[in-house]
Design a protein around this motif. Structure first.
Motif, PDB file in Angstrom:
ATOM      1  N   ARG A  66      24.827  44.714  27.111  1.00  0.00           N
ATOM      2  CA  ARG A  66      25.227  45.613  27.826  1.00  0.00           C
ATOM      3  C   ARG A  66      25.365  45.265  29.340  1.00  0.00           C
ATOM      4  O   ARG A  66      26.289  45.266  30.170  1.00  0.00           O
ATOM      5  CB  ARG A  66      24.536  46.898  27.781  1.00  0.00           C
ATOM      6  CG  ARG A  66      24.917  47.691  26.674  1.00  0.00           C
ATOM      7  CD  ARG A  66      24.194  48.916  26.507  1.00  0.00           C
ATOM      8  NE  ARG A  66      22.646  49.003  25.979  1.00  0.00           N
ATOM      9  CZ  ARG A  66      21.874  49.069  26.785  1.00  0.00           C
ATOM     10  NH1 ARG A  66      21.594  49.612  28.047  1.00  0.00           N
ATOM     11  NH2 ARG A  66      20.363  48.908  26.314  1.00  0.00           N
ATOM     12  N   ALA A  67      24.203  44.387  29.546  1.00  0.00           N
ATOM     13  CA  ALA A  67      24.084  43.830  31.137  1.00  0.00           C
ATOM     14  C   ALA A  67      25.146  42.795  31.368  1.00  0.00           C
ATOM     15  O   ALA A  67      25.738  42.657  32.487  1.00  0.00           O
ATOM     16  CB  ALA A  67      22.651  43.282  31.374  1.00  0.00           C
ATOM     17  N   LEU A  68      25.604  42.130  30.415  1.00  0.00           N
ATOM     18  CA  LEU A  68      26.500  41.073  30.566  1.00  0.00           C
ATOM     19  C   LEU A  68      27.815  41.557  30.052  1.00  0.00           C
ATOM     20  O   LEU A  68      28.986  40.628  30.180  1.00  0.00           O
ATOM     21  CB  LEU A  68      26.106  39.793  29.661  1.00  0.00           C
ATOM     22  CG  LEU A  68      24.739  39.142  30.009  1.00  0.00           C
ATOM     23  CD1 LEU A  68      24.297  38.126  29.173  1.00  0.00           C
ATOM     24  CD2 LEU A  68      24.896  38.429  31.658  1.00  0.00           C
ATOM     25  N   HIS A  69      28.136  42.557  29.763  1.00  0.00           N
ATOM     26  CA  HIS A  69      29.330  43.242  29.481  1.00  0.00           C
ATOM     27  C   HIS A  69      30.029  42.317  28.439  1.00  0.00           C
ATOM     28  O   HIS A  69      31.037  41.642  28.298  1.00  0.00           O
ATOM     29  CB  HIS A  69      30.332  43.343  30.374  1.00  0.00           C
ATOM     30  CG  HIS A  69      29.846  44.156  31.678  1.00  0.00           C
ATOM     31  ND1 HIS A  69      29.758  45.440  31.733  1.00  0.00           N
ATOM     32  CD2 HIS A  69      29.353  43.704  32.808  1.00  0.00           C
ATOM     33  CE1 HIS A  69      29.094  45.952  32.672  1.00  0.00           C
ATOM     34  NE2 HIS A  69      28.985  44.639  33.419  1.00  0.00           N
ATOM     35  N   LEU A  70      29.198  42.049  27.127  1.00  0.00           N
ATOM     36  CA  LEU A  70      29.618  41.320  25.857  1.00  0.00           C
ATOM     37  C   LEU A  70      29.494  42.186  24.624  1.00  0.00           C
ATOM     38  O   LEU A  70      28.589  43.124  24.710  1.00  0.00           O
ATOM     39  CB  LEU A  70      28.579  40.119  25.839  1.00  0.00           C
ATOM     40  CG  LEU A  70      28.550  39.061  26.962  1.00  0.00           C
ATOM     41  CD1 LEU A  70      27.495  37.974  26.808  1.00  0.00           C
ATOM     42  CD2 LEU A  70      29.950  38.507  26.997  1.00  0.00           C
ATOM     43  N   PRO A  71      30.271  41.954  23.571  1.00  0.00           N
ATOM     44  CA  PRO A  71      29.949  42.314  22.339  1.00  0.00           C
ATOM     45  C   PRO A  71      28.748  41.572  21.779  1.00  0.00           C
ATOM     46  O   PRO A  71      28.616  40.434  22.318  1.00  0.00           O
ATOM     47  CB  PRO A  71      31.216  41.890  21.576  1.00  0.00           C
ATOM     48  CG  PRO A  71      31.771  40.819  22.301  1.00  0.00           C
ATOM     49  CD  PRO A  71      31.436  41.036  23.795  1.00  0.00           C
TER      50      PRO A  71
END
Length: 82
Positions: A66-71
């Protein structure tokens, strides 16, 4: 994992996940202190995670994605899981 002379073994998956977190954090331009805060870790603990010397549980992996905007697959697999 086993231990040698009382030192805990290093889980190869922790090494892989930690390296991916570091790579994505650098790629996204996220400061280590900011990511550590998002994961509710100290900066030292984040360095251990990135080095593969500390285990990140599923809640931590979720927070990192979530913090790195990744799946999620970006940290735990080489294959996209669409």
């Amino acid at each position: 994992m086993g231990s040698v002379l009382g030192f805990p073994g290093i889980d190869p998956m922790d090494v892989v996940v930690g390296a991916r977190i570091r790579r994505w954090r650098d790629h996204r331009g996220v400061a280590a202190d900011d990511l550590a805060a998002a994961l509710d870790l100290t900066p030292e603990a984040l360095r251990r995670v990135e080095a593969g010397r500390e285990h990140l549980d599923s809640a931590g992996i979720d927070a990192a994605t979530r913090a790195l905007h990744l799946p999620v697959w970006a940290l735990v697999s080489d294959t996209p899981g669409y």
